[in-house]
Design an enzyme around this catalytic site. Structure first.
Site, PDB file in Angstrom:
ATOM      1  N   ASP A  57       0.864  -1.184   0.000  1.00 49.52           N
ATOM      2  CA  ASP A  57       0.000   0.000   0.000  1.00 49.52           C
ATOM      3  C   ASP A  57       0.903   1.237   0.000  1.00 49.52           C
ATOM      4  O   ASP A  57       1.744   1.393   0.891  1.00 49.52           O
ATOM      5  CB  ASP A  57      -0.872  -0.047   1.275  1.00 49.52           C
ATOM      6  CG  ASP A  57      -1.938   1.031   1.278  1.00 49.52           C
ATOM      7  OD1 ASP A  57      -1.709   2.111   0.699  1.00 49.52           O
ATOM      8  OD2 ASP A  57      -2.993   0.787   1.867  1.00 49.52           O
ATOM      9  N   ASN A  84       1.891   6.267 -10.452  1.00 52.17           N
ATOM     10  CA  ASN A  84       0.596   6.236 -11.129  1.00 52.17           C
ATOM     11  C   ASN A  84      -0.576   5.945 -10.188  1.00 52.17           C
ATOM     12  O   ASN A  84      -1.688   6.397 -10.421  1.00 52.17           O
ATOM     13  CB  ASN A  84       0.677   5.158 -12.233  1.00 52.17           C
ATOM     14  CG  ASN A  84      -0.679   4.690 -12.692  1.00 52.17           C
ATOM     15  OD1 ASN A  84      -1.376   5.387 -13.430  1.00 52.17           O
ATOM     16  ND2 ASN A  84      -1.088   3.501 -12.258  1.00 52.17           N
ATOM     17  N   SER A 136      -3.611  14.608 -13.343  1.00 50.59           N
ATOM     18  CA  SER A 136      -4.921  14.677 -14.011  1.00 50.59           C
ATOM     19  C   SER A 136      -5.189  16.112 -14.465  1.00 50.59           C
ATOM     20  O   SER A 136      -4.677  17.066 -13.865  1.00 50.59           O
ATOM     21  CB  SER A 136      -6.011  14.246 -13.031  1.00 50.59           C
ATOM     22  OG  SER A 136      -7.280  14.571 -13.530  1.00 50.59           O
ATOM     23  N   TYR A 149     -10.657  15.428  -5.209  1.00 52.78           N
ATOM     24  CA  TYR A 149      -9.744  14.852  -6.209  1.00 52.78           C
ATOM     25  C   TYR A 149      -8.903  15.968  -6.842  1.00 52.78           C
ATOM     26  O   TYR A 149      -7.682  15.831  -6.978  1.00 52.78           O
ATOM     27  CB  TYR A 149     -10.571  14.118  -7.277  1.00 52.78           C
ATOM     28  CG  TYR A 149      -9.760  13.431  -8.349  1.00 52.78           C
ATOM     29  CD1 TYR A 149      -8.939  12.350  -8.042  1.00 52.78           C
ATOM     30  CD2 TYR A 149      -9.811  13.851  -9.678  1.00 52.78           C
ATOM     31  CE1 TYR A 149      -8.204  11.710  -9.022  1.00 52.78           C
ATOM     32  CE2 TYR A 149      -9.080  13.208 -10.663  1.00 52.78           C
ATOM     33  CZ  TYR A 149      -8.278  12.141 -10.332  1.00 52.78           C
ATOM     34  OH  TYR A 149      -7.544  11.512 -11.308  1.00 52.78           O
ATOM     35  N   ALA A 151      -8.085  18.841  -5.565  1.00 52.29           N
ATOM     36  CA  ALA A 151      -7.107  19.332  -4.580  1.00 52.29           C
ATOM     37  C   ALA A 151      -5.927  18.365  -4.473  1.00 52.29           C
ATOM     38  O   ALA A 151      -4.764  18.785  -4.411  1.00 52.29           O
ATOM     39  CB  ALA A 151      -7.779  19.504  -3.223  1.00 52.29           C
ATOM     40  N   SER A 152      -6.220  17.059  -4.474  1.00 54.20           N
ATOM     41  CA  SER A 152      -5.135  16.074  -4.308  1.00 54.20           C
ATOM     42  C   SER A 152      -4.200  16.088  -5.515  1.00 54.20           C
ATOM     43  O   SER A 152      -2.984  15.976  -5.375  1.00 54.20           O
ATOM     44  CB  SER A 152      -5.717  14.668  -4.098  1.00 54.20           C
ATOM     45  OG  SER A 152      -6.316  14.183  -5.286  1.00 54.20           O
ATOM     46  N   LYS A 153      -4.778  16.240  -6.713  1.00 53.93           N
ATOM     47  CA  LYS A 153      -3.934  16.237  -7.919  1.00 53.93           C
ATOM     48  C   LYS A 153      -3.196  17.572  -8.089  1.00 53.93           C
ATOM     49  O   LYS A 153      -2.084  17.600  -8.615  1.00 53.93           O
ATOM     50  CB  LYS A 153      -4.785  15.918  -9.155  1.00 53.93           C
ATOM     51  CG  LYS A 153      -5.286  14.461  -9.196  1.00 53.93           C
ATOM     52  CD  LYS A 153      -4.125  13.466  -9.294  1.00 53.93           C
ATOM     53  CE  LYS A 153      -4.574  12.045  -9.540  1.00 53.93           C
ATOM     54  NZ  LYS A 153      -3.492  11.078  -9.662  1.00 53.93           N
TER      55      LYS A 153
HETATM   56  N1  LIG Z   1      -9.195   7.077 -15.547  1.00 52.36           N
HETATM   57  C1  LIG Z   1      -9.170   8.380 -15.675  1.00 52.36           C
HETATM   58  O1  LIG Z   1     -10.093   8.988 -16.261  1.00 52.36           O
HETATM   59  C2  LIG Z   1      -7.992   9.169 -15.160  1.00 52.36           C
HETATM   60  C3  LIG Z   1      -7.849  10.486 -15.615  1.00 52.36           C
HETATM   61  C4  LIG Z   1      -6.800  11.250 -15.154  1.00 52.36           C
HETATM   62  C5  LIG Z   1      -5.885  10.703 -14.278  1.00 52.36           C
HETATM   63  N2  LIG Z   1      -6.048   9.420 -13.840  1.00 52.36           N
HETATM   64  C6  LIG Z   1      -5.068   8.910 -12.884  1.00 52.36           C
HETATM   65  O2  LIG Z   1      -4.449   7.760 -13.414  1.00 52.36           O
HETATM   66  C7  LIG Z   1      -3.995   6.923 -12.338  1.00 52.36           C
HETATM   67  C8  LIG Z   1      -4.427   5.486 -12.599  1.00 52.36           C
HETATM   68  O3  LIG Z   1      -5.845   5.436 -12.571  1.00 52.36           O
HETATM   69  P1  LIG Z   1      -6.708   4.415 -13.455  1.00 52.36           P
HETATM   70  O4  LIG Z   1      -7.617   5.224 -14.284  1.00 52.36           O
HETATM   71  O5  LIG Z   1      -5.819   3.414 -14.104  1.00 52.36           O
HETATM   72  O6  LIG Z   1      -7.623   3.789 -12.306  1.00 52.36           O
HETATM   73  P2  LIG Z   1      -7.657   2.317 -11.671  1.00 52.36           P
HETATM   74  O7  LIG Z   1      -7.868   1.304 -12.719  1.00 52.36           O
HETATM   75  O8  LIG Z   1      -8.623   2.432 -10.551  1.00 52.36           O
HETATM   76  O9  LIG Z   1      -6.177   2.125 -11.116  1.00 52.36           O
HETATM   77  C9  LIG Z   1      -5.728   2.681  -9.916  1.00 52.36           C
HETATM   78  C10 LIG Z   1      -4.502   1.916  -9.508  1.00 52.36           C
HETATM   79  O10 LIG Z   1      -3.951   2.528  -8.354  1.00 52.36           O
HETATM   80  C11 LIG Z   1      -3.705   1.511  -7.385  1.00 52.36           C
HETATM   81  N3  LIG Z   1      -3.836   2.052  -6.031  1.00 52.36           N
HETATM   82  C12 LIG Z   1      -4.816   2.842  -5.547  1.00 52.36           C
HETATM   83  N4  LIG Z   1      -4.577   3.101  -4.253  1.00 52.36           N
HETATM   84  C13 LIG Z   1      -3.438   2.447  -3.919  1.00 52.36           C
HETATM   85  C14 LIG Z   1      -2.695   2.306  -2.718  1.00 52.36           C
HETATM   86  N5  LIG Z   1      -3.078   2.911  -1.593  1.00 52.36           N
HETATM   87  N6  LIG Z   1      -1.569   1.562  -2.734  1.00 52.36           N
HETATM   88  C15 LIG Z   1      -1.166   0.940  -3.858  1.00 52.36           C
HETATM   89  N7  LIG Z   1      -1.828   1.033  -5.045  1.00 52.36           N
HETATM   90  C16 LIG Z   1      -2.951   1.769  -5.057  1.00 52.36           C
HETATM   91  C17 LIG Z   1      -4.798   0.465  -7.638  1.00 52.36           C
HETATM   92  O11 LIG Z   1      -4.342  -0.797  -7.163  1.00 52.36           O
HETATM   93  P3  LIG Z   1      -4.986  -1.597  -5.923  1.00 52.36           P
HETATM   94  O12 LIG Z   1      -6.409  -1.172  -5.794  1.00 52.36           O
HETATM   95  O13 LIG Z   1      -4.809  -3.031  -6.299  1.00 52.36           O
HETATM   96  O14 LIG Z   1      -4.155  -1.200  -4.756  1.00 52.36           O
HETATM   97  C18 LIG Z   1      -4.831   0.471  -9.154  1.00 52.36           C
HETATM   98  O15 LIG Z   1      -3.851  -0.384  -9.680  1.00 52.36           O
HETATM   99  C19 LIG Z   1      -4.575   7.531 -11.059  1.00 52.36           C
HETATM  100  O16 LIG Z   1      -3.594   8.266 -10.392  1.00 52.36           O
HETATM  101  C20 LIG Z   1      -5.666   8.436 -11.570  1.00 52.36           C
HETATM  102  O17 LIG Z   1      -5.932   9.511 -10.687  1.00 52.36           O
HETATM  103  C21 LIG Z   1      -7.078   8.627 -14.273  1.00 52.36           C
END
Ligand SMILES: NC(=O)c1ccc[n+]([C@@H]2O[C@H](COP(=O)([O-])OP(=O)(O)OC[C@H]3O[C@@H](n4cnc5c(N)ncnc54)[C@H](OP(=O)(O)O)[C@@H]3O)[C@@H](O)[C@H]2O)c1
Length: 270
Positions: A57, A84, A136, A149, A151-153
């Site tokens: 984690d 990521n 993001s 979200y 604020a965090s990004k």
């Molecule tokens: N999808 C979009 O529209 C979008 C747009 C802009 C930016 N993003 C960014 O892209 C990144 C990837 O997102 P995604 O779209 O691929 O979503 P996703 O499929 O939900 O993937 C999120 C990944 O982060 C991991 N994760 C979350 N919390 C964690 C923790 N505490 N420790 C370790 N791993 C953790 C999850 O793994 P586990 O749950 O197995 O731990 C999962 O592999 C994120 O930072 C997101 O904010 C996404």
């Protein structure tokens, strides 16, 4: 080349793992869902590189530091690190949900920092390395329902921008990548309309190109980025109308509200 990617158990992270393995790289990835990481191995036909998965984690400071040390010991120095892993939630009530706020900030801002600290330390010692943060377009300005979200990004963007200038003279490149909506578990879970989302294939192509070109900041897709910039300079009176009339269309209310990630239970030290 050794590539380290957080959040390889689904979405963008998983596809980046497969991409770099296909190129013959040695890849290490960290996530909490053990079953998803095991499933990643099943899709490893036709790849030439070596994969190591670590169930951890990123919000556990000691564990993530130990994981990065283990990666370097077992696979060698990390050449490319892609920060990521992330999470989100839609705030459907006017009240701030403190539990959700803490989880999103802890993952996206603080957990990413816990990951960056040991990476920067080890890369500084070697005087080389590449760090990429998946942020993001939400970092460009705050909007109703997504303020936590955003604020965090925004925090992540500011941290990475400072690191870019600090680490450049030391031979380390830092790139912040800001995508718009992408079809992944994240957008499905929050029921973001699919016409707002780009395909994962397209997103990965854009992200990989940005990683190769190493700009300080890369935002895509073009029109969503321009729209976000326009919102940023719009007078508040007009912005209020845009939000009042459009927010329900942009983000229809999800039928189910899921607060906590089921996978939180699966936390294991390396
Ligand atoms: N999808 C979009 O529209 C979008 C747009 C802009 C930016 N993003 C960014 O892209 C990144 C990837 O997102 P995604 O779209 O691929 O979503 P996703 O499929 O939900 O993937 C999120 C990944 O982060 C991991 N994760 C979350 N919390 C964690 C923790 N505490 N420790 C370790 N791993 C953790 C999850 O793994 P586990 O749950 O197995 O731990 C999962 O592999 C994120 O930072 C997101 O904010 C996404």
């Amino acid at each position: 080349m050794v590539v380290f990617i957080t959040g390889g158990s689904s979405g963008i992270g998983r596809r980046l793992v497969l991409h770099y393995l296909g190129r013959g790289c040695t890849v290490a990835t960290v996530a909490r869902r053990e079953a998803n990481l095991a499933d990643l191995y099943q899709s490893l036909e036709c790849v030439r590189g070596l994969l190591r998965t670590y169930c951890a984690d990123i919000t556990d400071k000691k564990t993530i530091a130990k994981t990065i040390a283990a990666v370097e010991q077992e696979l060698g120095p990390i050449d490319l690190a892609i920060v990521n892993a992330g999470t989100t939630y839609q705030q459907l009530e006017p009240n701030l949900d403190l539990e959700c706020f803490e989880e999103v900030m802890l993952t996206n801002a603080i957990g990413s920092t816990y990951t960056l600290v040991p990476l920067v330390e080890t890369m500084l010692k070697r005087g080389r390395g590449q760090i990429v943060g998946i942020s993001s377009l939400a970092a460009s300005g705050s909007i109703p329902r997504m303020s936590t979200y955003c604020a965090s990004k925004a925090a992540l963007n500011y941290l990475l921008e400072g690191l870019y200038w600090t680490l450049k003279p030391h031979g380390i490149s830092v790139t912040t990548i800001c995508p718009g909506f992408i079809e992944t578990e994240m957008t499905v879970k929050h029921q973001i309309p699919s016409h707002w989302c780009m395909t994962l294939d397209r997103a990965i192509a854009e992200i990989v190109r940005a990683i190769e070109q190493k700009p300080r900041l890369y935002c895509f897709p073009f029109w969503q980025y321009q729209f976000v910039r326009l919102l940023g300079i719009m007078p508040d009176r007009i912005k209020e109308h845009v939000f009042n009339y459009s927010i329900e269309k942009w983000f229809p209310r999800p039928t189910l509200r899921s607060k906590k990630h089921d996978a939180r239970k699966i936390i294991q030290s390396p």
